[in-house]
Design an enzyme around this catalytic site. Structure first.
Site, PDB file in Angstrom:
ATOM      1  N   GLY A   9       0.836  -1.192   0.000  1.00  0.00           N
ATOM      2  CA  GLY A   9       0.000   0.000   0.000  1.00  0.00           C
ATOM      3  C   GLY A   9       0.872   1.244   0.000  1.00  0.00           C
ATOM      4  CB  CYS A  10       0.273   4.540   1.473  1.00  0.00           C
ATOM      5  SG  CYS A  10       1.117   6.073   1.849  1.00  0.00           S
ATOM      6  CG  PHE A  11       6.047   5.128  -0.486  1.00  0.00           C
ATOM      7  CD1 PHE A  11       5.573   6.330  -0.006  1.00  0.00           C
ATOM      8  CD2 PHE A  11       6.628   5.112  -1.745  1.00  0.00           C
ATOM      9  CE1 PHE A  11       5.671   7.497  -0.749  1.00  0.00           C
ATOM     10  CE2 PHE A  11       6.744   6.274  -2.498  1.00  0.00           C
ATOM     11  CZ  PHE A  11       6.254   7.475  -1.985  1.00  0.00           C
TER      12      PHE A  11
END
Length: 181
Positions: A9-11
Site C-alpha cells: 500500500g502507501c509507502f
C-alpha cells in the site's frame, strides 16, 4: 547487511512499520515494478508507470531474519485486495514482494502458500512475488514521512492505527525507543 523490498500500500505506512523493527537499519521509500526510468511521485500516483510504492530495507540478518520480515509484511496489510489498501486504490498500492535472491523468492512463495493453505485471510492472496529489477528512491519529501509529519490528519487516521497494530502484535521486535508510540 542485507536488503528486502516490500510493497503493501502507501509507502508512508509501510515505512513507518519497518522503521520500528530491531535490526532494520535503513528504510527508503520508493518505486519498483514499473516500466519507465526514474518515475516521479505524481506519475506513480496517476498509475501510468506500472510501479508499486515500496520500501527497501537494509537489515541485519543476525538481529532480524528475512522470515521475520515476511511475517511482519503479511500481518500488517491486507494481501487479499487487488491493487488496493484501504482508501488507496490503484496498481501503485498493490501487495508485492520484490525479492533480491532466490532464497528470498522461495521463502516468500512458501509463506504465501502456507497462508493460503491455512486460509488465514478467508480470501485468496493476491500478493505479487517478482524479482527486484530496479528500485528508485522516492523524492526527499516522502522519506521518513510519518516521523516528520505525525500530526498530519493522514498520519493520525491511517498510519497511527497500523503502528499501534504493529506494537500490539510485534512488541518484542520493536526498537526500544519505538515501544512508546
Amino acid at each position: 547487511m542485507e536488503k528486502a523490498t516490500f510493497g503493501s500500500g502507501c509507502f508512508w505506512c509501510t515505512e513507518a512499520i519497518f522503521q520500528r523493527l530491531k535490526g532494520v537499519e535503513k528504510v527508503v521509500s520508493g518505486y519498483s515494478g514499473g516500466h519507465i526510468k526514474n518515475p516521479a511521485y505524481r506519475e506513480v500516483c496517476n498509475g501510468v508507470t506500472g510501479h508499486a510504492e515500496v520500501v527497501q530495507l537494509t537489515y541485519d540478518p543476525e538481529v532480524i531474519t528475512y522470515d521475520e520480515l515476511l511475517e511482519v509484511f503479511w500481518k500488517t496489510h491486507d494481501p487479499t485486495t487487488l491493487n488496493r489498501q484501504g482508501y488507496d486504490v490503484g496498481t501503485q498500492y498493490r501487495s508485492a514482494v520484490f525479492y533480491h535472491t532466490e532464497e528470498q523468492r522461495k521463502k516468500a512463495v512458501y509463506y504465501k502458500q502456507k497462508l493460503e493453505e491455512e486460509d488465514i485471510f478467508g480470501a485468496p492472496i493476491v500478493t505479487e512475488i517478482s524479482p527486484l529489477e530496479t528500485f528508485y528512491a522516492a523524492e526527499g519529501a516522502h522519506q521518513d514521512y510519518y516521523n516528520n509529519y505525525t500530526s498530519q490528519p493522514y498520519c493520525q487516521a491511517v498510519i497511527l492505527p497500523k503502528v499501534k497494530k504493529l506494537k500490539q502484535i510485534f512488541s518484542e521486535k520493536l526498537k526500544q525507543e519505538q515501544n512508546n508510540l
